[in-house]
Design a protein around this motif. Structure first.
Motif, short mmCIF file in Angstrom:
data_model
loop_
_atom_site.label_atom_id
_atom_site.label_comp_id
_atom_site.label_asym_id
_atom_site.label_seq_id
_atom_site.Cartn_x
_atom_site.Cartn_y
_atom_site.Cartn_z
N GLU A 35 0.82 -1.21 0.00
CA GLU A 35 0.00 0.00 0.00
C GLU A 35 0.85 1.26 0.00
OE1 GLU A 35 -0.01 -1.47 4.38
OE2 GLU A 35 0.06 -2.32 2.34
N VAL A 36 2.04 1.19 0.63
CA VAL A 36 2.95 2.35 0.61
C VAL A 36 3.50 2.55 -0.80
CG1 VAL A 36 5.15 3.24 1.47
CG2 VAL A 36 3.56 2.14 3.05
N ALA A 37 3.95 1.48 -1.44
CA ALA A 37 4.47 1.59 -2.80
C ALA A 37 3.40 2.10 -3.75
CB ALA A 37 5.00 0.23 -3.26
N ARG A 38 2.19 1.61 -3.60
CA ARG A 38 1.11 2.02 -4.50
C ARG A 38 0.80 3.51 -4.34
NH1 ARG A 38 -2.72 -0.64 -2.39
NH2 ARG A 38 -2.02 -2.61 -3.32
N GLU A 39 0.75 3.97 -3.10
CA GLU A 39 0.45 5.38 -2.88
C GLU A 39 1.52 6.28 -3.48
OE1 GLU A 39 -0.81 8.44 0.72
OE2 GLU A 39 0.57 6.79 1.15
#
Length: 333
Positions: A35-39
């Motif tokens: 979720e961090v990479a996607r954001e």
């Protein structure tokens, strides 16, 4: 092709990735959490660690370690110090023999007492000339806001130190060079312990005299320790020593200061760890640093008091900077 990889998407890893992009680099940031990479990819934000900060649109992020590091000529490491070894074991088969590895971490490995550059060398077998460390008064959020500061790039190899410094120099982030890797690393590690002590005093409710005394006597402890391991004396009066010490001890943005403040307010160690959003390296470095100090006959009374507070053996209100000195010792520091 990715020129540069940053491994670790916490506040400092993300901030340093921003610095490298702003300096002209093609950067991929590796994040453990999808979720961090996607954001980061989709919104150019990392709201978990750098709320309100706009990241460069060209910064990409991935959870695929091979994608991040395989084609990088320089890999910056920004993971918790106690996980560095396992991360390196995954990274080593993926990188070329001429890759440079740069530590952004300020810790000592528990059990071995190794500095981060030593862990890198131990796991990867890269020559020390391909390894560098970065340290200085670098509170991530302030730098992410492009408030001007400076840091030190250190390596035993002049070309490596200069290349890393050039790679990370921007209008708001100035990199200097030194070749005292021991002093640069220990300065970053040891100031965290003093910052915990200052935070404890702050949490108890003590004023500026007490905190200034801890900082001053703490610098004497740091300097004696570093010298015992071969550091250059002037390093402790520079950015990687005194500069980092002041920033970390004085700012509420400091994780180590925050952890100490919670301890001073009466929270137990387990509660402090649960309340912290990121790792406070100073909490984990206390025991290995004291073991190293004992091996060289270096007295570190302030750090010893921090350990006693952590173990519940000392009331935070009893932490006292004057205990760092025998009463008959000349006070020129």
């Amino acid at each position: 092709m990715t020129d540069i990889a940053v491994v670790g998407a916490g506040s400092w890893g993300t901030t340093f990735a921003k610095i490298l992009v702003d300096a002209g680099g093609d950067v991929t940031l590796w994040a453990r959490r999808s979720e961090v990479a996607r954001e980061i990819r989709e919104t150019s934000r990392n709201s978990d660690y750098l709320r309100g900060i706009n990241l460069p649109s060209s910064l990409t992020a991935t959870t695929d370690l091979e994608e991040a590091v395989a084609s990088a000529h320089t890999v910056y490491l920004a993971v918790p110090s106690q996980t560095l070894r396992e991360n390196l074991e995954a990274i080593t088969p993926l990188i070329a023999p001429d890759t440079r590895l740069v530590s952004l971490m300020k810790g000592v490995e528990s059990g071995t007492g190794l500095r981060m550059s030593q862990v890198i060398h131990d796991v990867t077998a890269l020559p020390l000339e391909r390894i560098a460390v970065i340290s200085g008064p670098n509170l991530a959020l302030e730098i992410a806001k492009e408030q001007p500061t400076a840091a030190v790039a250190s390596s035993v190899d002049a070309d490596t130190a200069a290349a890393v410094a050039k790679q990370a120099t921007t209008a708001y982030f100035r990199m200097f060079v030194n070749y005292d890797v021991v002093g640069t690393e220990f300065g970053g590690v040891l100031k965290n312990l003093i910052a915990v002590a200052v935070g404890i005093a702050d949490g108890v409710g003590y004023g500026e005299n007490t905190k200034a005394s801890i900082i001053t006597r703490g610098l004497a402890e740091i300097s004696a320790f570093a010298a015992a391991f071969g550091a250059e004396p002037h390093t402790m009066s520079g950015l990687a020593g005194l500069g980092d010490l002041i920033a970390t001890c004085e700012s509420p943005l400091s994780r180590n200061n925050t952890a100490g403040r919670l301890l001073g307010q009466g929270y137990a160690l387990d509660d402090v760890v649960r309340r912290m959003n990121q790792t406070a390296e100073g909490l984990q470095a206390v025991t290995p640093v004291l073991e190293l100090a004992s091996s060289r006959g270096v007295s570190m009374p302030i750090v010893m008091q921090v350990q006693q507070v952590l173990h519940g053996e000392l009331d935070p209100a009893e932490l006292a900077p004057h205990l760092a000195t025998d009463s008959d010792e000349p006070q020129g520091e």
